[in-house]
Scaffold this motif. Structure first.
Motif, PDB file in Angstrom:
ATOM      1  N   HIS A 194       8.791   0.246   4.300  1.00 21.56           N
ATOM      2  CA  HIS A 194       7.371   0.064   3.990  1.00 21.56           C
ATOM      3  C   HIS A 194       6.525   0.178   5.259  1.00 21.56           C
ATOM      4  CE1 HIS A 194       3.750  -2.523   3.686  1.00 21.56           C
ATOM      5  NE2 HIS A 194       3.624  -1.874   2.543  1.00 21.56           N
ATOM      6  N   TRP A 198       0.082   2.074   4.862  1.00 22.65           N
ATOM      7  CA  TRP A 198      -0.157   2.519   3.499  1.00 22.65           C
ATOM      8  C   TRP A 198      -1.241   1.651   2.869  1.00 22.65           C
ATOM      9  CZ3 TRP A 198       5.679   2.732   1.744  1.00 22.65           C
ATOM     10  CH2 TRP A 198       6.306   3.798   2.401  1.00 22.65           C
ATOM     11  N   SER A 347       1.294  -1.170  -2.881  1.00 22.38           N
ATOM     12  CA  SER A 347       1.206  -0.422  -1.631  1.00 22.38           C
ATOM     13  C   SER A 347       1.476   1.038  -1.952  1.00 22.38           C
ATOM     14  CB  SER A 347       2.232  -0.960  -0.638  1.00 22.38           C
ATOM     15  OG  SER A 347       2.155  -0.271   0.577  1.00 22.38           O
ATOM     16  N   PRO A 349       2.150   4.767  -0.972  1.00 22.80           N
ATOM     17  CA  PRO A 349       2.541   5.726   0.072  1.00 22.80           C
ATOM     18  C   PRO A 349       1.881   7.083  -0.169  1.00 22.80           C
ATOM     19  CG  PRO A 349       4.301   5.486  -1.528  1.00 22.80           C
ATOM     20  CD  PRO A 349       3.256   4.481  -1.900  1.00 22.80           C
TER      21      PRO A 349
END
Length: 394
Positions: A194, A198, A347, A349
């Motif tokens: 992660h 992002w 989140s 991407p």
């Protein structure tokens, strides 16, 4: 030549009981009902002293065959062989019948004879007790007649079924591994790696539309017809893959009133009633269809978020699961509605990373589909071999 049959109580002891000579300090194997899989395999074996389990548990000896006698364990095929256990005797759930083969019958042959769908269907008709607590009575087992070929033929039949069952297990294991690999790819790509760069978005902000199906008098069960426009419900989504379950239809005239609830290829469906929190993607070959009030249907802006990414995030990402109030993926959610779904934050991407993920899992899904077809074929073959083996045709 006709095949000889024999009553079960003539060729084996049924629930023989514990010998009085057993010392309280001796250690035996212990099998709970959960230790036995529906495929007949022992998943784990515990050890306990006789003093701790001699009361309230069922005694067996290594080599005995165990058969679950209570619903739903019996219907699910919980039975097992104990020849490979580490101790010469053991104790198990009181909901096991114990079958101890005599000289005329091999335990492996006996196991396969009671571990097949035709036996279960017949035995189910002879169960006693209330609807939720039915059991296979011991008197039924005693009176049951089974085909009894010579020992050499029993050994041959059991060996063939062992090989077929091993192949069936391998197919099943392949599917489990492919499922696990899909989850691992998501975790590797979007949880372990992660990036704090992002951006965080709500589901509502990446959706072009989010809606549930028609409520109340907008669609009554009495308005379903035998053919027409499909209506999707929980059963189409409950496995976290789109599947056709019960077929429901409305007329084209009714659809004209409800067309705003039309689902499209790539829409994400989430169950919000019944088994909440199951999630599937509408396939490309979907006919014209609407969803019921039991589903939330999300049409995504695919320049921001891909359906496969949202589905995996919803089902697997720990941050999302925490927002939904569940401790682990696969858990039944305590309650869900469209407001909660739309307010979820994810989140997000870059789209190119999402596309790479989708490419990988689509390849895996193709392999998974092939493996499931092979598993179905293998299961049918195994069932056919069982039937032929006990009718002198193998």
């Amino acid at each position: 030549m006709s095949l000889r049959t024999a009553r079960l109580d003539d060729i084996c002891e049924i629930n023989p009981g514990m010998p009085k000579s057993l010392d309280d300090s001796e250690i035996g194997s212990f099998l709970s009902m959960a230790a036995v899989s529906e495929g007949g395999r022992i998943n784990f074996e515990e050890e306990r002293p006789v003093a701790a389990v001699k009361k309230g548990y069922t005694y067996f000896e290594r080599g005995d065959v165990l058969l679950a006698k209570i619903t739903p364990c019996f219907e699910n095929g919980k039975a097992t062989r104990t020849a490979a256990l580490g101790r010469p005797f053991g104790f198990g759930s009181t909901e096991f019948h114990v079958l101890r083969a005599a000289n005329e019958v091999l335990p492996d042959y006996l196991f396969y004879r009671i571990w097949n769908s035709s036996f279960r269907e017949f035995a189910a008709k002879n169960m006693t007790g209330s609807a939720g607590q039915k059991r296979v009575p011991v008197d039924f087992l005693r009176r049951l007649e089974i085909p009894l070929p010579p020992l050499g033929e029993q050994r041959r039949i059991a060996a063939i079924l062992d090989k077929a069952d091993a192949l069936r297990r391998k197919r099943k294991r392949t599917i489990e591994l492919l499922d696990s690999l899909t989850q691992s790819i998501f975790r590797r790509s979007f949880v372990e790696r992660h990036s704090s760069k992002w951006p965080v978005h709500s589901v509502e902000s990446v959706a072009l539309d989010a809606r549930t199906g028609p409520f109340g008098s907008q669609l009554l069960r009495s308005e379903f017809v035998d053919q027409g426009i499909s209506v999707l419900g929980i059963d189409n989504v409950v496995t976290n893959e789109f599947r056709w379950g019960e077929r429901r239809y409305i007329s084209e005239e009714k659809y004209a009133q409800l067309h705003r609830y039309t689902v499209s290829p790539g829409d994400v469906l989430i169950t919000i009633m019944g088994t909440c929190g199951r999630c599937a993607i509408v396939p490309d070959d979907i006919p014209i269809a609407i969803n019921t009030k039991h589903l939330c249907c999300i049409t995504l802006d695919k320049e921001k978020c891909l359906p496969e990414f949202l589905q995996a995030t919803f089902l697997q990402h720990p941050d999302v699961l925490q927002q939904l109030g569940v401790q682990a993926k696969g858990a039944v959610m305590p309650g869900l509605n469209m407001r909660i779904i739309k307010s979820l934050t994810i989140s997000l991407p870059p789209i190119n990373l999402q596309m790479t993920f989708v490419k990988e899992i689509l390849s895996l899904k193709a392999m998974l589909m092939s493996s499931r077809i092979a598993e179905t074929t293998t299961a049918s073959l195994f069932s056919s071999l069982q039937s032929r083996g006990f009718s002198n045709q193998l």
